[in-house]
Design a protein around this motif. Structure first.
Motif, short mmCIF file in Angstrom:
data_model
loop_
_atom_site.label_atom_id
_atom_site.label_comp_id
_atom_site.label_asym_id
_atom_site.label_seq_id
_atom_site.Cartn_x
_atom_site.Cartn_y
_atom_site.Cartn_z
N LEU A 60 0.85 -4.01 8.94
CA LEU A 60 0.63 -3.15 9.96
C LEU A 60 1.31 -1.70 9.90
CD1 LEU A 60 0.48 -5.43 13.26
CD2 LEU A 60 -1.42 -5.03 11.62
N ILE A 61 2.46 -2.05 9.43
CA ILE A 61 3.29 -0.73 9.44
C ILE A 61 3.66 -0.07 8.05
CG2 ILE A 61 4.41 -1.25 11.61
CD1 ILE A 61 6.66 -2.19 10.00
N ASP A 62 3.05 -0.89 6.91
CA ASP A 62 3.35 -0.41 5.69
C ASP A 62 2.09 -0.05 4.90
OD1 ASP A 62 4.20 -0.06 3.27
OD2 ASP A 62 5.20 -1.81 2.56
N GLY A 63 1.83 0.94 4.57
CA GLY A 63 0.77 1.62 3.82
C GLY A 63 0.67 1.08 2.65
N GLU A 64 1.56 0.79 1.82
CA GLU A 64 1.71 0.27 0.66
C GLU A 64 0.95 -1.17 0.59
OE1 GLU A 64 2.73 1.89 -2.25
OE2 GLU A 64 2.77 3.56 -0.85
N ARG A 65 1.12 -1.83 1.60
CA ARG A 65 0.33 -3.30 1.49
C ARG A 65 -1.10 -3.18 1.41
NH1 ARG A 65 2.94 -7.87 3.78
NH2 ARG A 65 5.20 -7.44 3.72
N ALA A 66 -1.68 -1.86 1.67
CA ALA A 66 -3.04 -1.99 1.65
C ALA A 66 -3.57 -1.77 0.10
CB ALA A 66 -3.72 -0.60 2.30
N LYS A 67 -2.66 -1.36 -0.73
CA LYS A 67 -3.08 -1.31 -2.07
C LYS A 67 -3.14 -2.73 -3.05
CE LYS A 67 -0.45 2.90 -2.94
NZ LYS A 67 0.67 3.60 -3.52
N ASP A 68 -2.55 -3.69 -2.19
CA ASP A 68 -2.65 -5.06 -2.73
C ASP A 68 -3.66 -5.85 -2.22
OD1 ASP A 68 -0.44 -4.52 -4.50
OD2 ASP A 68 1.12 -4.74 -2.89
N CYS A 69 -4.40 -5.55 -1.06
CA CYS A 69 -5.04 -6.47 -0.23
C CYS A 69 -6.25 -5.39 0.36
CB CYS A 69 -4.31 -7.33 0.83
SG CYS A 69 -5.48 -8.43 1.66
N GLU A 70 -7.47 -5.85 0.02
CA GLU A 70 -8.55 -5.23 0.58
C GLU A 70 -8.69 -5.15 1.99
OE1 GLU A 70 -11.70 -2.44 0.74
OE2 GLU A 70 -10.35 -2.75 -1.03
N PHE A 71 -8.33 -6.50 2.42
CA PHE A 71 -8.56 -6.97 4.11
C PHE A 71 -7.52 -5.87 4.81
CE2 PHE A 71 -7.29 -9.65 7.29
CZ PHE A 71 -8.09 -9.28 8.58
N VAL A 72 -6.26 -6.02 4.31
CA VAL A 72 -5.30 -5.06 4.93
C VAL A 72 -5.73 -3.65 4.94
CG1 VAL A 72 -3.01 -4.32 4.82
CG2 VAL A 72 -3.40 -6.81 4.63
N SER A 73 -6.18 -2.98 4.00
CA SER A 73 -6.79 -1.80 3.73
C SER A 73 -7.81 -1.70 4.79
CB SER A 73 -7.31 -1.65 2.36
OG SER A 73 -7.82 -0.17 2.47
N ARG A 74 -8.76 -2.42 5.01
CA ARG A 74 -9.87 -2.07 5.82
C ARG A 74 -9.24 -2.31 7.38
NH1 ARG A 74 -14.79 -5.96 3.48
NH2 ARG A 74 -15.10 -4.70 1.55
N ILE A 75 -8.28 -3.09 7.49
CA ILE A 75 -7.68 -3.24 9.04
C ILE A 75 -6.89 -1.85 9.20
CG2 ILE A 75 -5.72 -4.37 10.36
CD1 ILE A 75 -8.26 -6.08 10.48
N GLN A 76 -6.37 -1.47 8.54
CA GLN A 76 -5.45 -0.20 8.68
C GLN A 76 -6.34 1.07 8.95
OE1 GLN A 76 -2.63 0.74 5.39
NE2 GLN A 76 -1.41 -1.18 6.05
N HIS A 77 -7.50 1.05 7.97
CA HIS A 77 -8.33 2.12 8.33
C HIS A 77 -9.27 2.13 9.37
CE1 HIS A 77 -7.28 3.12 4.07
NE2 HIS A 77 -7.62 4.30 4.50
N GLU A 78 -9.42 0.74 9.78
CA GLU A 78 -10.56 0.63 11.07
C GLU A 78 -9.84 0.78 12.41
OE1 GLU A 78 -13.91 0.41 13.17
OE2 GLU A 78 -14.02 0.30 10.79
#
Length: 231
Positions: A60-78
């Motif tokens: 939730l707090i580390d933008g780099e995590r989104a590069k490794d997991c599409e679900f995390v990326s979508r959660i962050q952006h949504e």
């Protein structure tokens, strides 16, 4: 004697309330409003996803995590980037459920409400029974309630005990308040378990000292470990 049934993935140590997250390691779980960008429903959804091993707090707090997991990326952006989670009047639990399902690419959330004219409408007696059924399975439940001022709020129930024939006491994590040191909840709600009137304010929030009406809840489906994140 005081006995309460707690959800299964909840732990307490000197770092506070913890859960085994997406990585299989202990993760911070409680989010107080101000820790992230979002309404109370967003905070509660994030806690629910961590309790169900689908996120780590760091996701939730580390933008780099989104590069490794599409679900995390979508959660962050949504929900979290650009104050998208901040919404005047908040979100209905049905809206949150739809957004989370879209992010995951699968139906992981289900929301129910006593509000007429919306999907998954149930009467109040059934809604209360479903809350208890999920807690009996030791799964967290996200609750939505209305106040007499017509301002709604959301929190996460992590334990319960039966108080009397018609009262069910829920021990909850409320993102509006901090959690006392070495305590697993910060708010206690009593629901009128046998009340069948869908719009009566016969439930009680003891922390805020007010009568409320618990009128919706959201649950998350569990999957085998290998399918937590399908991307």
């Amino acid at each position: 004697m005081f006995t309460a049934k707690f959800i299964k993935n909840i732990f307490l140590d000197v770092k506070g309330i913890r859960a085994i997250g997406r990585s299989g390691k202990m993760s911070r779980v409680f989010a107080k409003q101000g820790d992230l960008d979002g309404s109370c429903t967003i905070y509660c959804l994030m806690m629910m996803l961590i309790f169900h091993h689908k996120l780590d707090w760091e996701d939730l707090i580390d933008g780099e995590r989104a590069k490794d997991c599409e679900f995390v990326s979508r959660i962050q952006h949504e929900f979290l980037l650009g104050f998208k989670g901040v919404c005047s009047g908040g979100y209905r639990l049905q809206e949150i459920s739809e957004k989370a399902n879209k992010c995951f690419g699968s139906k992981i959330c289900e929301a129910y409400t006593t509000v007429p004219g919306t999907p998954n409408t149930v009467n109040r007696e059934l809604l209360h029974r479903l809350i208890r059924v999920n807690l009996d399975c030791r799964q967290p439940v996200m609750l939505g309630y209305s106040r007499q001022s017509e301002v709604g709020h959301a929190l996460v129930a992590v334990a319960y005990r039966r108080e009397a024939k018609n009262r069910l006491r829920l021990f909850c994590l409320d993102p509006a308040h901090g959690v006392p040191f070495m305590q697993l909840w910060n708010t206690v709600i009593d629901i009128d378990y046998l009340n069948a009137d869908d719009d009566d304010y016969t439930d009680t929030n003891y922390y805020d000292e007010e009568k409320i009406c618990v009128n919706s809840f959201l649950v998350i489906e569990d999957f085998p470990v290998e399918s937590y994140c399908p991307f």
